[in-house]
Design a protein around this motif. Structure first.
Motif, PDB file in Angstrom:
ATOM      1  N   GLU A 168       0.850  -1.191   0.000  1.00  0.00           N
ATOM      2  CA  GLU A 168       0.000   0.000   0.000  1.00  0.00           C
ATOM      3  C   GLU A 168       0.882   1.237   0.000  1.00  0.00           C
ATOM      4  OE1 GLU A 168      -3.128   2.127   3.025  1.00  0.00           O
ATOM      5  OE2 GLU A 168      -3.018  -0.052   3.021  1.00  0.00           O
ATOM      6  N   GLY A 169       0.595   2.142  -0.911  1.00  0.00           N
ATOM      7  CA  GLY A 169       1.369   3.377  -0.995  1.00  0.00           C
ATOM      8  C   GLY A 169       1.171   4.246   0.236  1.00  0.00           C
ATOM      9  N   LYS A 170       2.271   4.674   0.809  1.00  0.00           N
ATOM     10  CA  LYS A 170       2.256   5.541   1.992  1.00  0.00           C
ATOM     11  C   LYS A 170       3.434   6.494   1.887  1.00  0.00           C
ATOM     12  CE  LYS A 170       0.352   2.093   5.148  1.00  0.00           C
ATOM     13  NZ  LYS A 170       0.551   1.372   6.393  1.00  0.00           N
ATOM     14  N   GLU A 171       3.351   7.582   2.573  1.00  0.00           N
ATOM     15  CA  GLU A 171       4.453   8.537   2.580  1.00  0.00           C
ATOM     16  C   GLU A 171       5.581   8.093   3.504  1.00  0.00           C
ATOM     17  OE1 GLU A 171       4.871  11.330   0.726  1.00  0.00           O
ATOM     18  OE2 GLU A 171       3.050  10.765  -0.340  1.00  0.00           O
ATOM     19  N   ASN A 172       5.258   7.257   4.489  1.00  0.00           N
ATOM     20  CA  ASN A 172       6.279   6.862   5.456  1.00  0.00           C
ATOM     21  C   ASN A 172       6.928   5.543   5.035  1.00  0.00           C
ATOM     22  OD1 ASN A 172       3.832   5.574   5.944  1.00  0.00           O
ATOM     23  ND2 ASN A 172       4.234   5.300   8.101  1.00  0.00           N
ATOM     24  N   GLU A 173       8.038   5.244   5.663  1.00  0.00           N
ATOM     25  CA  GLU A 173       8.812   4.058   5.339  1.00  0.00           C
ATOM     26  C   GLU A 173       8.103   2.784   5.794  1.00  0.00           C
ATOM     27  OE1 GLU A 173      13.354   3.957   5.483  1.00  0.00           O
ATOM     28  OE2 GLU A 173      12.718   3.083   7.375  1.00  0.00           O
ATOM     29  N   GLN A 174       8.201   1.742   4.980  1.00  0.00           N
ATOM     30  CA  GLN A 174       7.634   0.436   5.301  1.00  0.00           C
ATOM     31  C   GLN A 174       8.758  -0.592   5.279  1.00  0.00           C
ATOM     32  OE1 GLN A 174       3.864  -0.415   3.162  1.00  0.00           O
ATOM     33  NE2 GLN A 174       4.343   1.471   2.076  1.00  0.00           N
ATOM     34  N   VAL A 175       8.543  -1.682   5.991  1.00  0.00           N
ATOM     35  CA  VAL A 175       9.541  -2.739   6.045  1.00  0.00           C
ATOM     36  C   VAL A 175       8.903  -4.041   5.571  1.00  0.00           C
ATOM     37  CG1 VAL A 175      11.092  -4.049   7.539  1.00  0.00           C
ATOM     38  CG2 VAL A 175      10.712  -1.620   7.982  1.00  0.00           C
ATOM     39  N   LEU A 176       9.533  -4.672   4.581  1.00  0.00           N
ATOM     40  CA  LEU A 176       9.086  -5.974   4.094  1.00  0.00           C
ATOM     41  C   LEU A 176      10.041  -7.039   4.585  1.00  0.00           C
ATOM     42  CD1 LEU A 176       8.189  -5.442   0.333  1.00  0.00           C
ATOM     43  CD2 LEU A 176       6.648  -5.606   2.262  1.00  0.00           C
ATOM     44  N   ASP A 177       9.501  -8.112   5.117  1.00  0.00           N
ATOM     45  CA  ASP A 177      10.313  -9.249   5.543  1.00  0.00           C
ATOM     46  C   ASP A 177      10.564 -10.127   4.322  1.00  0.00           C
ATOM     47  OD1 ASP A 177      11.497 -11.474   6.657  1.00  0.00           O
ATOM     48  OD2 ASP A 177       9.879 -11.880   8.073  1.00  0.00           O
ATOM     49  N   VAL A 178      11.802 -10.157   3.844  1.00  0.00           N
ATOM     50  CA  VAL A 178      12.151 -10.978   2.682  1.00  0.00           C
ATOM     51  C   VAL A 178      12.979 -12.195   3.090  1.00  0.00           C
ATOM     52  CG1 VAL A 178      12.008  -9.053   1.050  1.00  0.00           C
ATOM     53  CG2 VAL A 178      14.199  -9.578   2.145  1.00  0.00           C
ATOM     54  N   SER A 179      13.077 -12.442   4.381  1.00  0.00           N
ATOM     55  CA  SER A 179      13.930 -13.528   4.878  1.00  0.00           C
ATOM     56  C   SER A 179      13.435 -14.906   4.456  1.00  0.00           C
ATOM     57  CB  SER A 179      14.066 -13.460   6.399  1.00  0.00           C
ATOM     58  OG  SER A 179      12.810 -13.656   7.018  1.00  0.00           O
ATOM     59  N   GLN A 180      12.134 -15.039   4.173  1.00  0.00           N
ATOM     60  CA  GLN A 180      11.589 -16.333   3.781  1.00  0.00           C
ATOM     61  C   GLN A 180      11.556 -16.532   2.263  1.00  0.00           C
ATOM     62  OE1 GLN A 180      10.925 -18.650   6.166  1.00  0.00           O
ATOM     63  NE2 GLN A 180      11.785 -17.065   7.479  1.00  0.00           N
ATOM     64  N   LEU A 181      11.902 -15.494   1.521  1.00  0.00           N
ATOM     65  CA  LEU A 181      11.926 -15.616   0.068  1.00  0.00           C
ATOM     66  C   LEU A 181      13.197 -16.332  -0.374  1.00  0.00           C
ATOM     67  CD1 LEU A 181      10.776 -12.053  -1.059  1.00  0.00           C
ATOM     68  CD2 LEU A 181       9.413 -14.134  -0.945  1.00  0.00           C
ATOM     69  N   PRO A 182      13.108 -17.162  -1.403  1.00  0.00           N
ATOM     70  CA  PRO A 182      14.317 -17.789  -1.939  1.00  0.00           C
ATOM     71  C   PRO A 182      15.254 -16.729  -2.533  1.00  0.00           C
ATOM     72  CG  PRO A 182      12.340 -18.834  -2.840  1.00  0.00           C
ATOM     73  CD  PRO A 182      11.904 -17.618  -2.079  1.00  0.00           C
ATOM     74  N   ASN A 183      16.546 -17.035  -2.533  1.00  0.00           N
ATOM     75  CA  ASN A 183      17.495 -16.153  -3.199  1.00  0.00           C
ATOM     76  C   ASN A 183      17.048 -15.939  -4.635  1.00  0.00           C
ATOM     77  OD1 ASN A 183      19.080 -16.121  -0.934  1.00  0.00           O
ATOM     78  ND2 ASN A 183      20.610 -17.514  -1.731  1.00  0.00           N
ATOM     79  N   GLY A 184      17.229 -14.746  -5.137  1.00  0.00           N
ATOM     80  CA  GLY A 184      16.878 -14.509  -6.527  1.00  0.00           C
ATOM     81  C   GLY A 184      16.596 -13.054  -6.809  1.00  0.00           C
ATOM     82  N   ILE A 185      16.057 -12.828  -7.975  1.00  0.00           N
ATOM     83  CA  ILE A 185      15.730 -11.481  -8.434  1.00  0.00           C
ATOM     84  C   ILE A 185      14.218 -11.299  -8.365  1.00  0.00           C
ATOM     85  CG2 ILE A 185      15.767  -9.917 -10.418  1.00  0.00           C
ATOM     86  CD1 ILE A 185      18.376 -11.321 -11.260  1.00  0.00           C
ATOM     87  N   TYR A 186      13.813 -10.162  -7.862  1.00  0.00           N
ATOM     88  CA  TYR A 186      12.406  -9.783  -7.733  1.00  0.00           C
ATOM     89  C   TYR A 186      12.259  -8.389  -8.312  1.00  0.00           C
ATOM     90  CZ  TYR A 186      12.226 -13.775  -4.651  1.00  0.00           C
ATOM     91  OH  TYR A 186      12.307 -15.054  -4.148  1.00  0.00           O
ATOM     92  N   TYR A 187      11.032  -8.015  -8.604  1.00  0.00           N
ATOM     93  CA  TYR A 187      10.778  -6.706  -9.191  1.00  0.00           C
ATOM     94  C   TYR A 187       9.695  -5.982  -8.415  1.00  0.00           C
ATOM     95  CZ  TYR A 187      13.469  -8.468 -13.070  1.00  0.00           C
ATOM     96  OH  TYR A 187      14.481  -8.995 -13.828  1.00  0.00           O
ATOM     97  N   LEU A 188       9.908  -4.695  -8.200  1.00  0.00           N
ATOM     98  CA  LEU A 188       8.917  -3.829  -7.570  1.00  0.00           C
ATOM     99  C   LEU A 188       8.267  -3.013  -8.678  1.00  0.00           C
ATOM    100  CD1 LEU A 188       7.745  -2.810  -4.845  1.00  0.00           C
ATOM    101  CD2 LEU A 188       9.359  -0.929  -5.039  1.00  0.00           C
ATOM    102  N   ARG A 189       6.972  -3.233  -8.886  1.00  0.00           N
ATOM    103  CA  ARG A 189       6.240  -2.524  -9.934  1.00  0.00           C
ATOM    104  C   ARG A 189       5.194  -1.639  -9.286  1.00  0.00           C
ATOM    105  NH1 ARG A 189       1.491  -3.452 -12.485  1.00  0.00           N
ATOM    106  NH2 ARG A 189       1.364  -5.580 -11.711  1.00  0.00           N
ATOM    107  N   LEU A 190       5.205  -0.373  -9.664  1.00  0.00           N
ATOM    108  CA  LEU A 190       4.188   0.554  -9.181  1.00  0.00           C
ATOM    109  C   LEU A 190       2.901   0.321  -9.958  1.00  0.00           C
ATOM    110  CD1 LEU A 190       6.254   3.838  -8.925  1.00  0.00           C
ATOM    111  CD2 LEU A 190       5.672   2.238  -7.095  1.00  0.00           C
TER     112      LEU A 190
END
Length: 70
Positions: free
Chosen positions: A34-56
């Motif tokens: 969700e778009g917000k003006e403040n900083e957010q934290v995503l837990d990526v520790s359970q994701l497999p190693n690799g490349i991901y993309y952030l798309r608006l």
């Protein structure tokens, strides 16, 4: 869009003003953000190693590459 660290191992901190989605290389949605003006934290520790993309959502901008490396 502001995000760090990249590569990320446990958490990805980001600031997005518009709604966004984190995609794997197959284009599958991993997280809806969700778009917000403040900083957010995503837990990526359970994701497999690799490349991901952030798309608006609702934006013609190209996705930003995120590398997850444990």
């Amino acid at each position: 869009v502001l995000m760090y660290p990249n590569p990320a191992s446990h958490f990805l901190q980001l600031t997005v003003r518009n709604d966004a989605v984190l995609l794997n290389v197959q284009g599958q949605a991993i997280y809806d953000i969700e778009g917000k003006e403040n900083e957010q934290v995503l837990d990526v520790s359970q994701l497999p190693n690799g490349i991901y993309y952030l798309r608006l959502k609702d934006s013609p901008a190209l996705p930003q590459k995120i590398i997850v490396q444990h």
